[in-house]
Scaffold this motif. Structure first.
Motif, PDB file in Angstrom:
ATOM      1  N   CYS A 120      23.704 -17.016  36.103  1.00 59.18           N
ATOM      2  CA  CYS A 120      22.803 -16.085  36.766  1.00 59.18           C
ATOM      3  C   CYS A 120      23.594 -15.270  37.779  1.00 59.18           C
ATOM      4  CB  CYS A 120      21.656 -16.825  37.465  1.00 59.18           C
ATOM      5  SG  CYS A 120      22.184 -17.951  38.778  1.00 59.18           S
ATOM      6  N   ASN A 121      22.954 -14.260  38.324  1.00 56.80           N
ATOM      7  CA  ASN A 121      23.565 -13.379  39.305  1.00 56.80           C
ATOM      8  C   ASN A 121      23.874 -14.109  40.612  1.00 56.80           C
ATOM      9  OD1 ASN A 121      22.787 -11.146  41.695  1.00 56.80           O
ATOM     10  ND2 ASN A 121      24.112 -10.376  40.070  1.00 56.80           N
ATOM     11  N   TRP A 122      24.896 -13.638  41.300  1.00 51.16           N
ATOM     12  CA  TRP A 122      25.358 -14.282  42.539  1.00 51.16           C
ATOM     13  C   TRP A 122      24.272 -14.336  43.606  1.00 51.16           C
ATOM     14  CZ3 TRP A 122      26.323 -12.584  47.665  1.00 51.16           C
ATOM     15  CH2 TRP A 122      25.928 -11.266  47.944  1.00 51.16           C
ATOM     16  N   LEU A 123      23.389 -13.318  43.665  1.00 52.88           N
ATOM     17  CA  LEU A 123      22.409 -13.264  44.743  1.00 52.88           C
ATOM     18  C   LEU A 123      21.383 -14.391  44.623  1.00 52.88           C
ATOM     19  CD1 LEU A 123      21.551 -11.778  47.284  1.00 52.88           C
ATOM     20  CD2 LEU A 123      20.189 -10.230  45.856  1.00 52.88           C
ATOM     21  N   GLN A 124      21.054 -14.789  43.412  1.00 54.19           N
ATOM     22  CA  GLN A 124      20.147 -15.924  43.237  1.00 54.19           C
ATOM     23  C   GLN A 124      20.739 -17.190  43.850  1.00 54.19           C
ATOM     24  OE1 GLN A 124      19.309 -13.568  39.475  1.00 54.19           O
ATOM     25  NE2 GLN A 124      18.824 -15.669  38.885  1.00 54.19           N
ATOM     26  N   ARG A 125      22.024 -17.397  43.648  1.00 52.96           N
ATOM     27  CA  ARG A 125      22.691 -18.570  44.231  1.00 52.96           C
ATOM     28  C   ARG A 125      22.848 -18.417  45.742  1.00 52.96           C
ATOM     29  NH1 ARG A 125      22.456 -22.466  43.509  1.00 52.96           N
ATOM     30  NH2 ARG A 125      24.476 -23.486  43.305  1.00 52.96           N
ATOM     31  N   ALA A 126      23.139 -17.195  46.208  1.00 51.05           N
ATOM     32  CA  ALA A 126      23.285 -16.971  47.646  1.00 51.05           C
ATOM     33  C   ALA A 126      21.961 -17.193  48.367  1.00 51.05           C
ATOM     34  CB  ALA A 126      23.809 -15.561  47.906  1.00 51.05           C
ATOM     35  N   GLU A 127      20.873 -16.706  47.781  1.00 48.89           N
ATOM     36  CA  GLU A 127      19.562 -16.890  48.419  1.00 48.89           C
ATOM     37  C   GLU A 127      19.200 -18.365  48.517  1.00 48.89           C
ATOM     38  OE1 GLU A 127      17.504 -12.608  47.257  1.00 48.89           O
ATOM     39  OE2 GLU A 127      17.130 -14.355  45.989  1.00 48.89           O
ATOM     40  N   THR A 131      26.178 -11.413  35.868  1.00 47.20           N
ATOM     41  CA  THR A 131      25.253 -12.440  35.375  1.00 47.20           C
ATOM     42  C   THR A 131      25.865 -13.838  35.324  1.00 47.20           C
ATOM     43  OG1 THR A 131      25.835 -11.895  33.080  1.00 47.20           O
ATOM     44  CG2 THR A 131      23.923 -10.773  34.028  1.00 47.20           C
ATOM     45  N   ASN A 132      27.017 -14.022  35.948  1.00 42.07           N
ATOM     46  CA  ASN A 132      27.660 -15.337  35.989  1.00 42.07           C
ATOM     47  C   ASN A 132      28.233 -15.604  37.374  1.00 42.07           C
ATOM     48  OD1 ASN A 132      27.938 -16.481  32.990  1.00 42.07           O
ATOM     49  ND2 ASN A 132      28.222 -14.258  32.923  1.00 42.07           N
ATOM     50  N   THR A 133      28.012 -16.817  37.853  1.00 41.36           N
ATOM     51  CA  THR A 133      28.484 -17.244  39.165  1.00 41.36           C
ATOM     52  C   THR A 133      29.175 -18.584  39.002  1.00 41.36           C
ATOM     53  OG1 THR A 133      26.574 -16.147  40.191  1.00 41.36           O
ATOM     54  CG2 THR A 133      27.758 -17.761  41.536  1.00 41.36           C
ATOM     55  N   MET A 134      30.244 -18.814  39.749  1.00 39.90           N
ATOM     56  CA  MET A 134      30.895 -20.118  39.766  1.00 39.90           C
ATOM     57  C   MET A 134      30.732 -20.707  41.165  1.00 39.90           C
ATOM     58  SD  MET A 134      32.547 -22.230  37.754  1.00 39.90           S
ATOM     59  CE  MET A 134      33.311 -21.223  36.469  1.00 39.90           C
ATOM     60  N   THR A 135      30.111 -21.874  41.246  1.00 40.13           N
ATOM     61  CA  THR A 135      29.955 -22.545  42.530  1.00 40.13           C
ATOM     62  C   THR A 135      31.081 -23.550  42.704  1.00 40.13           C
ATOM     63  OG1 THR A 135      27.543 -22.281  42.575  1.00 40.13           O
ATOM     64  CG2 THR A 135      28.483 -24.004  43.965  1.00 40.13           C
ATOM     65  N   PHE A 136      32.006 -23.230  43.614  1.00 43.26           N
ATOM     66  CA  PHE A 136      33.052 -24.166  43.996  1.00 43.26           C
ATOM     67  C   PHE A 136      32.537 -25.006  45.154  1.00 43.26           C
ATOM     68  CE2 PHE A 136      35.494 -21.137  41.639  1.00 43.26           C
ATOM     69  CZ  PHE A 136      36.596 -21.830  41.155  1.00 43.26           C
ATOM     70  N   TRP A 137      32.781 -26.313  45.089  1.00 45.64           N
ATOM     71  CA  TRP A 137      32.242 -27.195  46.121  1.00 45.64           C
ATOM     72  C   TRP A 137      33.290 -28.191  46.601  1.00 45.64           C
ATOM     73  CZ3 TRP A 137      32.770 -32.077  44.330  1.00 45.64           C
ATOM     74  CH2 TRP A 137      32.701 -32.293  42.943  1.00 45.64           C
ATOM     75  N   LEU A 138      33.097 -28.605  47.839  1.00 43.28           N
ATOM     76  CA  LEU A 138      33.935 -29.635  48.470  1.00 43.28           C
ATOM     77  C   LEU A 138      33.006 -30.632  49.118  1.00 43.28           C
ATOM     78  CD1 LEU A 138      37.003 -29.045  50.822  1.00 43.28           C
ATOM     79  CD2 LEU A 138      35.222 -30.681  51.401  1.00 43.28           C
ATOM     80  N   ARG A 139      33.203 -31.904  48.805  1.00 45.38           N
ATOM     81  CA  ARG A 139      32.477 -32.990  49.472  1.00 45.38           C
ATOM     82  C   ARG A 139      33.468 -33.824  50.264  1.00 45.38           C
ATOM     83  NH1 ARG A 139      29.170 -33.366  44.432  1.00 45.38           N
ATOM     84  NH2 ARG A 139      30.617 -34.945  43.631  1.00 45.38           N
TER      85      ARG A 139
END
Length: 377
Positions: free
Chosen positions: A165-172, A254-262
Motif C-alpha cells: 500500500c501507499n506510504w501515507l497509509q502506513r505513516a498515518e 503503492t509499496n512500502t517497506m517497514t524497517f523495524w528495530l526491537r
C-alpha cells in the motif's frame, strides 16, 4: 476528508512530485549491514520510485547506484562486485561507488569514452545494523543518531516487512494510537475497546503522543518522528516487552517497506551480558495473504493486523470518502506537517526534522514507555 487533488499531492512519491521531492530530503533504511558483504552478491532495492543496487566493494566501501547499466540498461543486480566497484554482466562496464565508469573492456584501447560516463550514484551509511540511503540534493543532512541505534546494554533485533500500500497509509498508522484498543484487542486485552484519552503534542521532530486508558495506572507515551517513523514500546500478549523504532519507507506509490528495530534492555541481573545484534532480515509477506486465527476478535494473527488494516484500504486510499473524528487529531497533524514541508521545499528551505547541526545529533533519546516497560535512562 481530503480533496482528490490533496490526496494526490500527499501520496505520489516519484521523482518530480511535490511529496517525492520533500521525502528525498531524508535518510531512509534500504538494507541490512549483515546482508551486504564485501565483494558479495549485489542487493536490489527501491526507494521513492527509483530502482537501485546496493553493494560493498573489495575495500569495504558501500555503493548505492542506479539499477540499470548506463550502457544498455542491463540490471546491475546481476553484476559482479570487485575490488574497485561493480561490473555489469552484459559487457563488463565497471563502476566505482561514486558512479564513475572505470572500465569498458570492449572499447578500443586508449579510449576516453569511459571518462565521459557518470552513472547515477547516491550516498549510503550504516548504523545500528541498517544501511541508510540518501538520494536527495546536496548537501545531505545528518543521519540521526537515534538512541536504539547506539545502545548496547541489551539485545537488538532488526528486520523489515513489505506493505502492499501507499506510504501515507502506513505513516498515518504511526500517529493513530487509538487503533490499539480495537485492531490489537487480542494482543492487549486489558485495553480492548476501552475509551482512551489521547494527547498529541507537536515537537520539532514530529509529535509526542500520550494515551491514558481506564483501569491502567500508567499512560503510554509514544513518539512520532517525521515523516513516517515511530519510537514506541510494545508489550503484546505472550511476547517480551520491548522498545522499538519503525521506519515506513516509500518504495513507490503503492509499496512500502517497514524497517523495524526491537530493543530488549538487560535487567540488573544481566548487566554483564554482552551486547547482541540479530538481523532477522526481510519477512516473506505476500500481497493479500494473511494468517487467520481464532482469537475471539478479528481472526487475524498479531503480525498481520496492521497490514490488514492498511492494505485493505486499497493501494492508495481514496481520502475523499473518509469521515475523520475527534480521535483523528494525530492524522490531521501529520497531513498538515506534510503540506508545510512540501511548501518549505518549494521555497528552497528544509522540511521538518532535517538535521544539519551536529550538536543536535548526539544521542537522540525518547521517553517512550508503557505500564509493562519503563522509559530508557
Amino acid at each position: 476528508m481530503l480533496s482528490k487533488e490533496e490526496n494526490e499531492l500527499l501520496t505520489r512519491v516519484g521523482p518530480g512530485t511535490p511529496a517525492g521531492e520533500m521525502l528525498r530530503r531524508y535518510w531512509w533504511p534500504v538494507g541490512f549491514t549483515e546482508h551486504v558483504k564485501e565483494k558479495g552478491r549485489p542487493v536490489r532495492t527501491k526507494l521513492l520510485g527509483e530502482d537501485l543496487v546496493l553493494f560493498r566493494d573489495g575495500n569495504g566501501r558501500l555503493g548505492l547506484l542506479g539499477l540499470h547499466c548506463s550502457h544498455r540498461g542491463t540490471s546491475l543486480e546481476f553484476g559482479r562486485v570487485e575490488d574497485r566497484g561493480i561490473g555489469c554482466c552484459y559487457h563488463g562496464w565497471l563502476y566505482d561507488v561514486r558512479g564513475r565508469c572505470l572500465e569498458q573492456p570492449a572499447e578500443p584501447e586508449g579510449s576516453t569514452f569511459k571518462d565521459r560516463v557518470q552513472h547515477p550514484a547516491y550516498q549510503a551509511q550504516e548504523i545500528g545494523g541498517f544501511i541508510f540511503a540518501y538520494i536527495g540534493p546536496e548537501p545531505a543532512p545528518l543521519l540521526p543518531n537515534y538512541d536504539l541505534f547506539l545502545r548496547e546494554d541489551g539485545e537488538r533485533e532488526v528486520g523489515a516487512g513489505h506493505d502492499y500500500c501507499n506510504w501515507l497509509q502506513r505513516a498515518e498508522n504511526s500517529v493513530d494510537q487509538t487503533h490499539l484498543i480495537a485492531l490489537h484487542a487480542s494482543e492487549y486485552p486489558h485495553l480492548a475497546l476501552k475509551r482512551p484519552v489521547i494527547g498529541w503534542e507537536r515537537r520539532d521532530y514530529g509529535a509526542k503522543i500520550s494515551m491514558q486508558v481506564p483501569g491502567i495506572s500508567k499512560p503510554k507515551f509514544s513518539h512520532w518522528i517525521f515523516p513516517s517513523h515511530t519510537r514506541h514500546t510494545t508489550a503484546r500478549k505472550g511476547r517480551k516487552p520491548d522498545h522499538a523504532i519503525r521506519f515506513r519507507v516509500p518504495m513507490d506509490d503503492t509499496n512500502t517497506m517497514t524497517f523495524w528495530l526491537r530493543f530488549y534492555p538487560y535487567g540488573e541481573e544481566d548487566r554483564s551480558k554482552p551486547f547482541l545484534l540479530k538481523t532477522l532480515g526481510f519477512e516473506n509477506d505476500q500481497a493479500g495473504v494473511y494468517e487467520r486465527v481464532d482469537d475471539g476478535w478479528w481472526g487475524v494473527a498479531s503480525h498481520d493486523q496492521d497490514r490488514v488494516a492498511q492494505e485493505s484500504q486499497g493501494p492508495i486510499y481514496d481520502r475523499t470518502k473518509e469521515h475523520l473524528g475527534a480521535s483523528d487529531q494525530g492524522v490531521i497533524m501529520l497531513r498538515t506537517m506534510i503540506k508545510e514541508s512540501i511548501d518549505a521545499v518549494r521555497h528552497g528551505k528544509d522540511p521538518v526534522w532535517v538535521l544539519r547541526d551536529s550538536a543536535q545529533n548526539e544521542t537522540i533519546g525518547f521517553d517512550a514507555s508503557m505500564q509493562e516497560i519503563g522509559a530508557l535512562e
